[in-house]
Write a protein that holds these residues in place. Structure first.
Motif, mmCIF file in Angstrom:
data_model
loop_
_atom_site.group_PDB
_atom_site.id
_atom_site.type_symbol
_atom_site.label_atom_id
_atom_site.label_comp_id
_atom_site.label_asym_id
_atom_site.label_seq_id
_atom_site.Cartn_x
_atom_site.Cartn_y
_atom_site.Cartn_z
ATOM 1 N N ALA A 365 2.919 -2.761 -4.086
ATOM 2 C CA ALA A 365 4.095 -3.291 -3.397
ATOM 3 C C ALA A 365 4.081 -4.805 -3.462
ATOM 4 N N ASP A 366 5.271 -5.395 -3.356
ATOM 5 C CA ASP A 366 5.400 -6.844 -3.424
ATOM 6 C C ASP A 366 4.901 -7.521 -2.162
ATOM 7 N N GLY A 367 4.645 -6.775 -1.131
ATOM 8 C CA GLY A 367 4.108 -7.312 0.106
ATOM 9 C C GLY A 367 3.824 -6.177 1.062
ATOM 10 N N LEU A 368 3.124 -6.498 2.155
ATOM 11 C CA LEU A 368 2.845 -5.486 3.172
ATOM 12 C C LEU A 368 4.027 -5.464 4.143
ATOM 13 N N SER A 369 5.113 -4.820 3.685
ATOM 14 C CA SER A 369 6.329 -4.737 4.477
ATOM 15 C C SER A 369 6.936 -3.357 4.297
ATOM 16 N N ARG A 370 7.743 -2.951 5.256
ATOM 17 C CA ARG A 370 8.396 -1.653 5.161
ATOM 18 C C ARG A 370 9.216 -1.554 3.883
ATOM 19 N N THR A 371 10.038 -2.567 3.616
ATOM 20 C CA THR A 371 10.913 -2.528 2.445
ATOM 21 C C THR A 371 10.124 -2.402 1.155
ATOM 22 N N ALA A 372 9.076 -3.193 1.006
ATOM 23 C CA ALA A 372 8.309 -3.193 -0.239
ATOM 24 C C ALA A 372 7.511 -1.912 -0.409
ATOM 25 N N LEU A 373 6.917 -1.427 0.653
ATOM 26 C CA LEU A 373 6.117 -0.206 0.562
ATOM 27 C C LEU A 373 6.986 1.004 0.216
ATOM 28 N N LEU A 374 8.123 1.131 0.888
ATOM 29 C CA LEU A 374 8.988 2.270 0.605
ATOM 30 C C LEU A 374 9.554 2.192 -0.808
ATOM 31 N N ALA A 375 9.829 0.976 -1.281
ATOM 32 C CA ALA A 375 10.294 0.825 -2.658
ATOM 33 C C ALA A 375 9.215 1.260 -3.639
ATOM 34 N N GLY A 376 7.957 0.927 -3.369
ATOM 35 C CA GLY A 376 6.863 1.339 -4.237
ATOM 36 C C GLY A 376 6.673 2.840 -4.259
ATOM 37 N N ILE A 377 6.791 3.472 -3.097
ATOM 38 C CA ILE A 377 6.670 4.933 -3.030
ATOM 39 C C ILE A 377 7.815 5.589 -3.787
ATOM 40 N N ARG A 378 9.037 5.107 -3.558
ATOM 41 C CA ARG A 378 10.211 5.699 -4.203
ATOM 42 C C ARG A 378 10.124 5.581 -5.721
ATOM 43 N N ALA A 379 9.545 4.496 -6.212
ATOM 44 C CA ALA A 379 9.424 4.276 -7.652
ATOM 45 C C ALA A 379 8.233 5.010 -8.258
ATOM 46 N N GLY A 380 7.363 5.579 -7.436
ATOM 47 C CA GLY A 380 6.193 6.287 -7.956
ATOM 48 C C GLY A 380 5.061 5.376 -8.360
#
Length: 498
Positions: A365-380
């Motif tokens: 993830a681009d940072g330890l944030s809700r937005t970045a973490l969820l984006a990383g999970i969604r992208a696999g």
């Protein structure tokens, strides 16, 4: 006598409970009144039975306790289990505003006032009107289920409801990196035994960077983590939506957003509540889809899902089946060139000795944030580890230097040579590493001392490659060995042009 209502399928409503002070409290404005209702439910009872409670003006606190019988049943036959919750005067409409709490079968009593509420329930004024105690006969014995519900109204001045303090959405000073999280956890705010403080301490001890609070069918824990987060531990809010046809983690939803659970697959309501999760900024993650507990097996399909929980707690045959199903879905995605569903792993820890962080999802993830973490999970862009002791890198490269990592696609001609590289450390003694493709497991080897493994293929031979690291096989080399338990599992790298 029970009567069917038009509120939802599988719902019945009992006769209302009324109190002597229907026009308000006694002259001194204080005191309490109680009423007790009893009945019996037969096998095949509706999913939810509502007990209306006529609440007059001047009520400071509503308290409910209940009991039910547990007769002996033949081996293999479910006995009695009766859940409980409550909706306030705003009504019981599916997805409406009336929800005030749910404890399932974890508690025999609860109380709600403006100032405070039993864990699992939401503090707030006890307004006049028709409240509904909701009973959920999860399983009913052949002999039936006899229940008794006691409702108590305590009169007095309405207090002040504390403003909830929710966790922040990001941690400071944390840039692009691989972050470890456990996104399926239960505390005393549903059917867990740990307090939020104990969970936070266990998460830090497990080497986690973030966790998600996911209580069964309630948001009451969202405001229970004050003082427990920090730049070393992000706490996201969510819910385990626990229906009669499977459980789904609403991961990373906005604090305070409630997702209803009162439907089955046949009601065609799941899509509506998946949209609620998405509007609240969260991910839809079917949980333990092949678990054998009653109502746990996933029946809604995966069209609305953002990821799939393929590994839940200590590794079991249920997880092996979930991974096989997920892999078959990857094959279909590779064949059709469509969307693919990333895999996740979570502990689902409720109490000692269940281990927080077994397993954990490791996300780029681009940072330890809700937005970045969820984006990383969604992208696999993630992989699953049994603990923070296990580390790996996984990549695919062409002879011309093109490179792809976990969750990415490596553009290459069908006959272009591709080298797949896995570097793993912290693997259990005797572990085996494997590369799995759309043809199945094409390469396996004991993990060498330096942890470095490579394999060559082409996009025409392997539409994708993913890595597994497993404990030694069970069976002692008899030729009929069962696969060893998983130690690490990656999402795939897809090979070839779109």
């Amino acid at each position: 006598m029970l009567k069917l209502t038009a509120a939802a399928a599988g719902v019945f409503t009992l006769a209302p409970v009324t109190f002597a002070h229907a026009d308000g409290p006694a002259a001194d404005g204080r005191g309490e009144e109680s009423r007790t209702v009893s009945g019996r439910l037969r096998p095949g009872a509706p999913d939810y039975v509502y007990l209306p409670v006529e609440v007059p003006r001047g009520v400071h606190e509503l308290a409910v306790s209940y009991t039910y019988d547990r007769p002996d049943v033949p081996q293999g036959t479910p006995g009695n289990t009766l859940d409980i919750g409550v909706f306030d005067e705003r009504g019981t409409e599916l997805g409406g505003r009336g929800f005030r709490g749910w404890s399932g079968g974890a508690r025999t009593e609860f109380a709600i006032s403006a100032e405070q509420a039993t864990p699992g329930y939401l503090a707030g004024p006890v307004g006049p009107g028709t409240w509904h105690v909701v009973l959920g006969p999860y399983t009913v014995a052949p002999q039936g289920l006899a229940y008794e519900v006691k409702v108590t109204l305590r009169y007095g001045p309405t207090g002040t409801t504390p403003r909830p303090v929710y966790p922040p959405q990001h941690a400071k000073g944390r840039g692009r990196a691989w972050y470890r999280g456990d996104n399926h956890l239960h505390s005393v705010y549903s059917d867990g035994k740990r307090t939020p403080a104990e969970i936070a301490a266990a998460a830090r001890a497990a080497g986690l960077d973030w966790i998600t609070t996911t209580e069964h069918n309630t948001t009451s824990a969202h405001g229970a983590w004050e003082g427990l987060w920090g730049d070393d531990l992000l706490i996201l809010t969510g819910e385990e939506v626990t229906t009669r046809n499977g459980h789904v983690v609403a991961l990373g939803t906005d604090p305070g957003v409630f997702v209803d659970w009162r439907y089955r697959a046949r009601d065609h309501s799941f899509g509506r509540f998946a949209r609620v999760v998405h509007r609240a900024g969260g991910l839809v993650v079917p949980a333990h889809p092949h678990a054998t507990c009653v109502g746990c097996s996933w029946k809604y399909g995966y069209a609305e899902a953002d990821a799939m929980e393929v590994w839940n707690g200590p590794y079991t045959p249920d997880d092996e089946v979930a991974i096989a199903q997920w892999d078959s879905m990857l094959v279909a995605s590779a064949r059709e060139g469509g969307r693919w569903l990333p895999a996740m792993g979570n502990s689902d820890a409720h109490r000692e000795p269940q281990v927080v962080g077994l397993p954990q999802t490791v996300v780029l993830a681009d940072g330890l944030s809700r937005t970045a973490l969820l984006a990383g999970i969604r992208a696999g862009r993630s992989w699953i580890a049994e603990s923070s002791s296990v580390h790996l890198t996984f990549e695919a490269v062409t002879g011309q230097g093109a490179h792809a990592g976990i969750g990415d696609r490596l553009p290459a001609a069908p006959d272009a040579e591709v080298t797949v590289r896995l570097d793993v450390s912290g693997a259990p003694s005797g572990a085996t590493a494997s590369f799995v493709t759309d043809q199945g497991r094409l390469y396996s080897t004991p993990v060498p001392a330096d942890g470095k493994i490579s394999w060559r293929t082409t996009p025409s031979y392997a539409a994708y490659v993913r890595a597994e690291v497993r404990h030694p096989a069970n069976g002692g080399g008899s030729g009929n060995d069962l696969p060893g338990a998983m130690a690490a599992l990656t999402n795939p790298i897809f090979l070839g042009r779109e």
